[in-house]
Design a protein around this motif. Sequence first.
Motif, PDB file in Angstrom:
ATOM      1  N   ASP A   1       7.183  61.828   2.394  1.00 30.50           N
ATOM      2  CA  ASP A   1       7.086  62.402   3.733  1.00 30.50           C
ATOM      3  C   ASP A   1       8.318  63.274   4.004  1.00 30.50           C
ATOM      4  O   ASP A   1       9.415  62.981   3.519  1.00 30.50           O
ATOM      5  N   THR A   2       8.097  64.351   4.768  1.00 24.30           N
ATOM      6  CA  THR A   2       9.210  65.226   5.157  1.00 24.30           C
ATOM      7  C   THR A   2       9.098  65.486   6.655  1.00 24.30           C
ATOM      8  O   THR A   2       7.991  65.480   7.199  1.00 24.30           O
TER       9      THR A   2
ATOM     10  N   THR B   1       8.990  73.919  13.556  1.00 20.14           N
ATOM     11  CA  THR B   1       9.028  75.377  13.550  1.00 20.14           C
ATOM     12  C   THR B   1      10.450  75.839  13.873  1.00 20.14           C
ATOM     13  O   THR B   1      10.973  76.762  13.254  1.00 20.14           O
TER      14      THR B   1
ATOM     15  N   LYS C   1      -0.350  66.110  18.386  1.00 19.81           N
ATOM     16  CA  LYS C   1      -0.630  66.694  17.083  1.00 19.81           C
ATOM     17  C   LYS C   1      -2.105  66.583  16.785  1.00 19.81           C
ATOM     18  O   LYS C   1      -2.636  65.494  16.682  1.00 19.81           O
TER      19      LYS C   1
HETATM   20  C1  WT7 Z   1       6.487  68.444  15.108  1.00 18.63           C
HETATM   21  C2  WT7 Z   1       6.808  69.856  14.694  1.00 18.63           C
HETATM   22  C3  WT7 Z   1       7.392  71.915  10.293  1.00 18.63           C
HETATM   23  C4  WT7 Z   1       6.053  71.659   9.852  1.00 18.63           C
HETATM   24  C5  WT7 Z   1       5.258  70.797  10.738  1.00 18.63           C
HETATM   25  C6  WT7 Z   1       4.685  71.460  11.953  1.00 18.63           C
HETATM   26  C7  WT7 Z   1       5.809  66.477  14.093  1.00 18.63           C
HETATM   27  C8  WT7 Z   1       6.691  66.908  11.783  1.00 18.63           C
HETATM   28  C9  WT7 Z   1       6.358  64.989  10.858  1.00 18.63           C
HETATM   29  C10 WT7 Z   1       6.252  63.833  10.064  1.00 18.63           C
HETATM   30  C11 WT7 Z   1       5.256  62.730  11.894  1.00 18.63           C
HETATM   31  C12 WT7 Z   1       5.888  64.914  12.185  1.00 18.63           C
HETATM   32  C13 WT7 Z   1       6.989  66.185  15.001  1.00 18.63           C
HETATM   33  C14 WT7 Z   1       7.682  67.534  15.123  1.00 18.63           C
HETATM   34  N1  WT7 Z   1       6.122  66.129  12.725  1.00 18.63           N
HETATM   35  N2  WT7 Z   1       6.851  66.236  10.656  1.00 18.63           N
HETATM   36  N3  WT7 Z   1       6.673  63.826   8.788  1.00 18.63           N
HETATM   37  N4  WT7 Z   1       5.696  62.724  10.617  1.00 18.63           N
HETATM   38  N5  WT7 Z   1       5.338  63.793  12.701  1.00 18.63           N
HETATM   39  O1  WT7 Z   1       5.698  72.019  12.732  1.00 18.63           O
HETATM   40  O2  WT7 Z   1       4.169  72.581  14.634  1.00 18.63           O
HETATM   41  O3  WT7 Z   1       6.676  72.871  14.824  1.00 18.63           O
HETATM   42  O4  WT7 Z   1       5.621  70.610  14.786  1.00 18.63           O
HETATM   43  O5  WT7 Z   1       5.601  67.879  14.174  1.00 18.63           O
HETATM   44  O6  WT7 Z   1       6.530  65.748  16.241  1.00 18.63           O
HETATM   45  O7  WT7 Z   1       8.419  67.669  16.310  1.00 18.63           O
HETATM   46  P1  WT7 Z   1       5.534  72.096  14.285  1.00 18.63           P
END
Ligand code: WT7
Length: 564
Positions: A354-355, A359, A461
């Motif tokens: 997991d990473t 954005t 999400k």
């Molecule tokens: C949000 C950012 C950068 C690529 C992802 C989309 C959630 C991110 C995880 C993870 C659970 C995660 C967070 C973050 N998120 N990685 N590994 N496990 N939630 O980028 O659309 O800017 O969303 O995605 O809530 O704040 P984004």
Amino acid sequence: MENVLPPANPQANLRNYQETYQTFDWEDIAQEFSWHQTGKINIAYEAIDRHAEDPMRSNRFCLIYEDEHRKERITYHQMRDLSNKFANVLKKLGVKKGDRVFIFLPRCSEYYIAMAGCAKVGAIFSPLFEALMEMALRERLKDGGAKVLVTTPRMAARVPFSEFPDLNHIILVGSGNIVLRPGEVSWEEEMAGASYDFDIEWMDLEDPLYIIYTSGSTGDPKGVLHVHRDMIGYLITARWVLDLRDDDCLWTTSEPGWITGTVYGVFAPWLCGVNNFVRGGRFDLEGWCRSIEANRITVWYSSPTVFTRMMEREKDIAQTCDLSSVRHILSVGGTLSSEVVFWARRFFKIPIHDTWWMTETGMIMIANYPGMPIKPGSIGKPFPGIVAAIVDEQGNTLPPLTLGNLAIRKGWPAMMRGIWRDETRYQAYFTREPWYISGDLAYEDEDGYFYLQGREDYQIKVDGVMVSTTEVEEALRRHPAVGDAGVVGNPDAQRGTAIKAFIALKPGFSPSAEVQEEIREFMRRYFSPRLVPKEIEFRPEIPRGRDGMVIRRSLKAWALGLPG
Ligand code: WT7
């Protein structure tokens, strides 16, 4: 279940996380770029031309593209020529350093050529997700002040051109025999006539490279600005988190309209000079598995929704596909359950890593590394050079096992440099010095592993993509029958979270299945399929507090069937 899994690959590029973390210096990474000697800076040079000039790498494929109809391979050498040509096309249209070029295409080779060409002329590109509809496009094009739009004739029909006097040119991909209108040019014709030679525009490390729109917690999408210096972060995270090596073939499944697609689907693998695979078209499990097998994908960066669907269909896939080429798997964008991590360990013989990033962070911030033990359920540890902490409302760091806001010490190379034309919203991330406040709730354990616990604001999400509930509410309110709307996320087996909307109709309208469908259609047509509520429930009124804000607690209670 075990709490800690041993390192998946002790021979990984990053052998000793702890030691590297302690001795890490960004300056050592900067030295790897040719601009460190020459002073000539442009990410496109480092990502493409540099490899094109290197006999070891020039014939590797920076793009292996396939969908149901097309199969194309573009080497680094060819990409240099194609991006030069496109840079010449832009120049001919009068595009200058700092102008905004919006790219609104389905995934296709031209998308990638366009991004590279923009970087070469010093234009700021903005990748748009292909499913965006008229109103969503209008907001972005207006905010970004687009000068040129690259799109297809079919998708151009969604763009209200008359409203954008500054939008001087539209470059149409696949224009075939259609009659071009004033301002329109054909990609194919222009490319055929353009020269292969182009003098790259040399940039400052702090010059803008792209603007990518993401949902804001308060309505309008925000244009997150990234710069050429990002490349330092892209290169080293690709090497140490994606573990890329010379003979790898990477597949990052996200599209360029989202940051993962732009960074780890384009620039990061290109900076490493590896083979890079892209599959166009919609998600289709069998097709995807065939792509992995046929292209011998070795490193696969995808999302929890994809892994979950795969797990559900495990038996069908195991019988038809050989996925044994895959040696490293990563996930981003949503909660990766321990169940899926253990499933992968059985199915692929390797766990999923997991990473975590956003954005706004521009590059991976916290991760599980192939050379480090994994604690399933944890997003891992901060990347070398990154200081992460859990902070309270004042910005004080909190002790282990305490829930707080996940914060990153500001100042890493790929950190966003602004919210386009909105300094106030940019500053809102940095109110607690010296931290960048992510808005994610999390805690850290005694060993320095981080665990996410959801957002503190109104974002949810859906299918791995951030959706602002206020954005959906505002869009819904524009439908003529909708008086008021309140939106929450509902747990959903397929999508992680699904949109649930409560709607109070205007006088004169009464609840019916037809109205529901009409509202869904309105969202699909004018905004984006991803903003369409899965469930709509009518209520006489939406609860609002004295400040006028939707009382989300009540909506949640309704969604759970509790008294609101
Ligand atoms: C949000 C950012 C950068 C690529 C992802 C989309 C959630 C991110 C995880 C993870 C659970 C995660 C967070 C973050 N998120 N990685 N590994 N496990 N939630 O980028 O659309 O800017 O969303 O995605 O809530 O704040 P984004």
